[in-house]
Scaffold this motif. Structure first.
Motif, short mmCIF file in Angstrom:
data_model
loop_
_atom_site.label_atom_id
_atom_site.label_comp_id
_atom_site.label_asym_id
_atom_site.label_seq_id
_atom_site.Cartn_x
_atom_site.Cartn_y
_atom_site.Cartn_z
N LEU A 165 0.87 -1.38 0.15
CA LEU A 165 -0.09 -0.21 0.10
C LEU A 165 0.86 1.10 0.11
O LEU A 165 0.46 2.18 -0.54
CB LEU A 165 -1.03 -0.12 1.26
CG LEU A 165 -2.26 0.95 1.32
CD1 LEU A 165 -2.99 0.70 -0.09
CD2 LEU A 165 -3.12 0.70 2.46
N LEU A 166 2.04 1.32 0.59
CA LEU A 166 2.95 2.39 0.69
C LEU A 166 3.46 2.37 -0.78
O LEU A 166 3.62 3.63 -1.33
CB LEU A 166 4.06 2.03 1.66
CG LEU A 166 3.61 1.97 3.13
CD1 LEU A 166 5.03 1.91 3.98
CD2 LEU A 166 3.25 3.62 3.54
N VAL A 167 3.75 1.53 -1.61
CA VAL A 167 4.19 1.40 -2.81
C VAL A 167 3.22 2.05 -3.51
O VAL A 167 3.36 2.88 -4.53
CB VAL A 167 4.57 -0.06 -3.28
CG1 VAL A 167 4.88 0.24 -4.81
CG2 VAL A 167 5.93 -0.30 -2.65
N TYR A 168 2.06 1.65 -3.61
CA TYR A 168 0.77 2.03 -4.45
C TYR A 168 0.53 3.56 -4.14
O TYR A 168 0.40 4.48 -5.12
CB TYR A 168 -0.32 1.36 -4.10
CG TYR A 168 -0.37 -0.19 -4.52
CD1 TYR A 168 0.47 -0.84 -5.30
CD2 TYR A 168 -1.27 -1.03 -3.58
CE1 TYR A 168 0.56 -2.13 -5.58
CE2 TYR A 168 -0.96 -2.46 -3.78
CZ TYR A 168 -0.20 -2.99 -4.68
OH TYR A 168 -0.24 -4.23 -4.94
N GLY A 169 0.72 4.02 -2.68
CA GLY A 169 0.86 5.49 -2.57
C GLY A 169 1.85 6.33 -3.16
O GLY A 169 1.61 7.42 -3.74
N ALA A 170 3.16 5.73 -3.26
CA ALA A 170 4.18 6.39 -3.80
C ALA A 170 3.81 6.56 -5.38
O ALA A 170 4.15 7.39 -5.96
CB ALA A 170 5.37 5.70 -3.81
N ILE A 171 3.21 5.55 -5.86
CA ILE A 171 2.99 5.55 -7.45
C ILE A 171 1.81 6.56 -7.61
O ILE A 171 1.74 7.39 -8.73
CB ILE A 171 2.45 4.04 -7.77
CG1 ILE A 171 3.62 3.05 -7.89
CG2 ILE A 171 1.89 4.28 -9.25
CD1 ILE A 171 3.18 1.80 -8.20
N GLY A 172 0.93 6.90 -6.57
CA GLY A 172 -0.12 7.63 -6.86
C GLY A 172 0.34 9.12 -6.62
O GLY A 172 0.05 9.99 -7.44
N TYR A 173 1.41 9.38 -5.88
CA TYR A 173 1.89 10.82 -5.67
C TYR A 173 2.81 11.09 -6.97
O TYR A 173 2.70 12.38 -7.34
CB TYR A 173 2.75 10.59 -4.34
CG TYR A 173 2.21 10.78 -3.13
CD1 TYR A 173 1.24 11.82 -2.83
CD2 TYR A 173 2.59 10.07 -2.03
CE1 TYR A 173 0.66 12.02 -1.57
CE2 TYR A 173 1.96 10.20 -0.87
CZ TYR A 173 0.89 11.22 -0.81
OH TYR A 173 0.36 11.25 0.90
N SER A 174 3.58 10.04 -7.37
CA SER A 174 4.24 10.19 -8.55
C SER A 174 3.38 10.52 -9.76
O SER A 174 3.73 11.46 -10.66
CB SER A 174 5.27 9.00 -8.94
OG SER A 174 4.48 7.90 -9.32
N SER A 175 2.37 9.97 -9.89
CA SER A 175 1.34 10.30 -10.99
C SER A 175 0.55 11.67 -11.07
O SER A 175 0.68 12.27 -12.10
CB SER A 175 0.32 9.31 -11.00
OG SER A 175 0.54 7.68 -11.15
N PHE A 197 9.75 9.25 -6.98
CA PHE A 197 10.39 7.99 -7.57
C PHE A 197 11.48 7.39 -6.68
O PHE A 197 11.56 6.42 -6.35
CB PHE A 197 10.95 8.06 -9.06
CG PHE A 197 9.94 8.01 -10.10
CD1 PHE A 197 9.20 6.79 -10.13
CD2 PHE A 197 9.64 9.03 -11.00
CE1 PHE A 197 8.27 6.76 -11.11
CE2 PHE A 197 8.49 8.88 -11.93
CZ PHE A 197 7.91 7.63 -12.19
N ILE A 198 12.15 8.26 -6.26
CA ILE A 198 13.34 7.88 -5.04
C ILE A 198 12.42 7.29 -3.89
O ILE A 198 12.96 6.08 -3.27
CB ILE A 198 14.32 8.91 -4.79
CG1 ILE A 198 15.24 9.39 -5.83
CG2 ILE A 198 15.12 8.43 -3.56
CD1 ILE A 198 15.97 10.55 -5.69
N GLU A 199 11.59 7.93 -3.43
CA GLU A 199 10.80 7.40 -2.42
C GLU A 199 10.04 6.05 -2.72
O GLU A 199 10.02 5.07 -1.86
CB GLU A 199 9.59 8.46 -1.92
CG GLU A 199 8.71 7.96 -0.88
CD GLU A 199 7.39 8.84 -0.69
OE1 GLU A 199 7.39 9.32 0.42
OE2 GLU A 199 6.52 9.16 -1.53
N LEU A 200 9.86 6.08 -3.82
CA LEU A 200 8.80 4.68 -4.22
C LEU A 200 9.97 3.43 -4.38
O LEU A 200 9.77 2.27 -3.90
CB LEU A 200 8.45 4.76 -5.72
CG LEU A 200 7.90 3.47 -6.53
CD1 LEU A 200 6.77 2.84 -5.71
CD2 LEU A 200 7.60 3.86 -8.03
N ALA A 201 11.35 3.73 -4.53
CA ALA A 201 12.35 2.85 -4.63
C ALA A 201 12.68 2.45 -3.27
O ALA A 201 12.97 1.41 -2.92
CB ALA A 201 13.52 3.34 -5.39
N LEU A 202 12.66 3.35 -2.12
CA LEU A 202 12.88 3.05 -0.99
C LEU A 202 11.83 2.26 -0.28
O LEU A 202 12.10 1.26 0.42
CB LEU A 202 13.12 4.35 -0.11
CG LEU A 202 14.12 5.17 -0.46
CD1 LEU A 202 14.15 6.38 0.31
CD2 LEU A 202 15.66 4.31 -0.27
#
Length: 347
Positions: free
Chosen positions: A26-36, A129-134
């Motif tokens: 869910l954290l990963v999906y959230g980061a994808i949402g932010y990046s979008s 995207f860096i946050e997503l990778a972390l």
């Protein structure tokens, strides 16, 4: 801002999702949402086709993403660190957030002046995207136990009943909502700077910086002290510090005195916020923690609405009266809720 609306409306649902699927995912999906959201914003700015409706829609999208990611983030922390380190972990998260809020306007202003607004938006996309990778590097954590046949809305209702009927959550909800009254100070600071202290824009900048420094300072104190002492004592003392600081600001007629008062409010606000979220985290059963943090996220999202209340009371009753109401309402509910809950008094 407008991002608070979907956070208020959807955070409980987001907490329910955090108890149904992998919180790390869910954290990963959230980061994808932010990046979008940031990517679309950068495109609109790049081609100069953005309108107020684009900004409104993207702001609502940002709040919706936050509503699903925030409960998961606060629930995951408890699984990643030992409970004896939870206060420190929350303080480090707050410290990084507050430091960013203080430094970001300066950095963004410099980058806009040297590289343009387009560069800043694309930089934001890169950082997300860096946050997503972390987030993707966090190992998968055990899933909370749940009835596989239960539906999401049914689980959300169960979570709400759990929070309302399980000590000490009712008291913690009252305490969390008291932050709304503390935020009444925010819209009154520029008015005091202009009309009472007569220090203009520069003085307001000093006061705003002092509040931000206080927020960061409070988190730094908790990072250094860790889990020492009872949380309820920290909570009461920090809320008392907020009230004392607001009263001092209300009677101040000197910039140095007012700056010190606002700094103390920032310190108290930071420590109190840390204690509240930590008490929510450690009081929740593991299978309910996402939903509990979803309910907490609703109350924390409502806190900025205190700025509207502060502005209205300031216009209706005067600045000093509004500040004194803010000071009393910031501490009295916390004291009463703490006295009312035997379980909270022992924590």
């Amino acid at each position: 801002g407008i991002t608070a609306l979907p956070a208020i409306a959807l955070s409980i649902l987001g907490g329910g999702v955090a108890d149904r699927i992998s919180r790390v995912n869910l954290l990963v999906y959230g980061a994808i949402g932010y990046s979008s959201v940031f990517f679309v914003t950068a495109l609109l700015v790049q081609f100069d086709v953005h309108t107020r409706w684009h900004i409104l829609g993207l702001s609502l999208d940002l709040g919706a993403v936050r509503a699903f990611q925030s409960p998961a983030m606060k629930a995951v922390v408890v699984q990643l660190v030992d409970r004896s380190q939870l206060v420190t972990a929350n303080a480090l998260a707050e410290l990084s957030e507050f430091a960013g809020e203080i430094a970001a306007p300066l950095i963004v202003g410099f980058l806009i002046s040297t590289s343009g607004a387009n560069f800043v938006y694309w930089l934001a996309v890169s950082l997300v995207f860096i946050e997503l990778a972390l987030f993707m590097r966090i190992p998968q954590l055990p899933m909370p136990k749940r009835n596989a046949e239960s539906r999401l809305l049914s689980e959300v209702k169960t979570g709400i009943r759990y929070v309302l009927n399980t000590p000490p959550f009712s008291a913690l909800l009252v305490i969390s909502m008291s932050g709304l009254f503390g935020s009444m100070l925010i819209p009154l600071v520029p008015v005091v700077a202009r009309d009472i202290l007569d220090v203009g824009v520069t003085g307001f900048g000093v006061l705003a910086a002092a509040f931000g420094a206080g927020l960061a300072g409070g988190s730094l104190v908790l990072v250094l002290t860790g889990e020492r002492g009872r949380k309820i004592v920290w909570l009461l003392v920090s809320n008392a510090l907020v009230s004392v600081g607001i009263v001092a600001f209300a009677i101040s007629d000197d910039l140095v005195f007012a700056t010190t008062a606002v700094f103390l409010v920032g310190v108290g606000t930071s420590v109190a916020g840390n204690m509240v979220v930590t008490l929510f985290q450690i009081s929740a059963d593991e299978q309910m923690r996402g939903r509990v943090m979803g309910v907490y996220s609703v109350t924390s999202a409502m806190v900025p609405l205190g700025s509207l209340l502060g502005g209205w009371l300031g216009a209706a009753l005067g600045i000093e009266a509004a500040l004194l109401i803010s000071a009393g309402a910031s501490f009295v509910p916390v004291l009463l809720a703490s006295m009312w809950s035997p379980m909270l008094r022992r924590m």
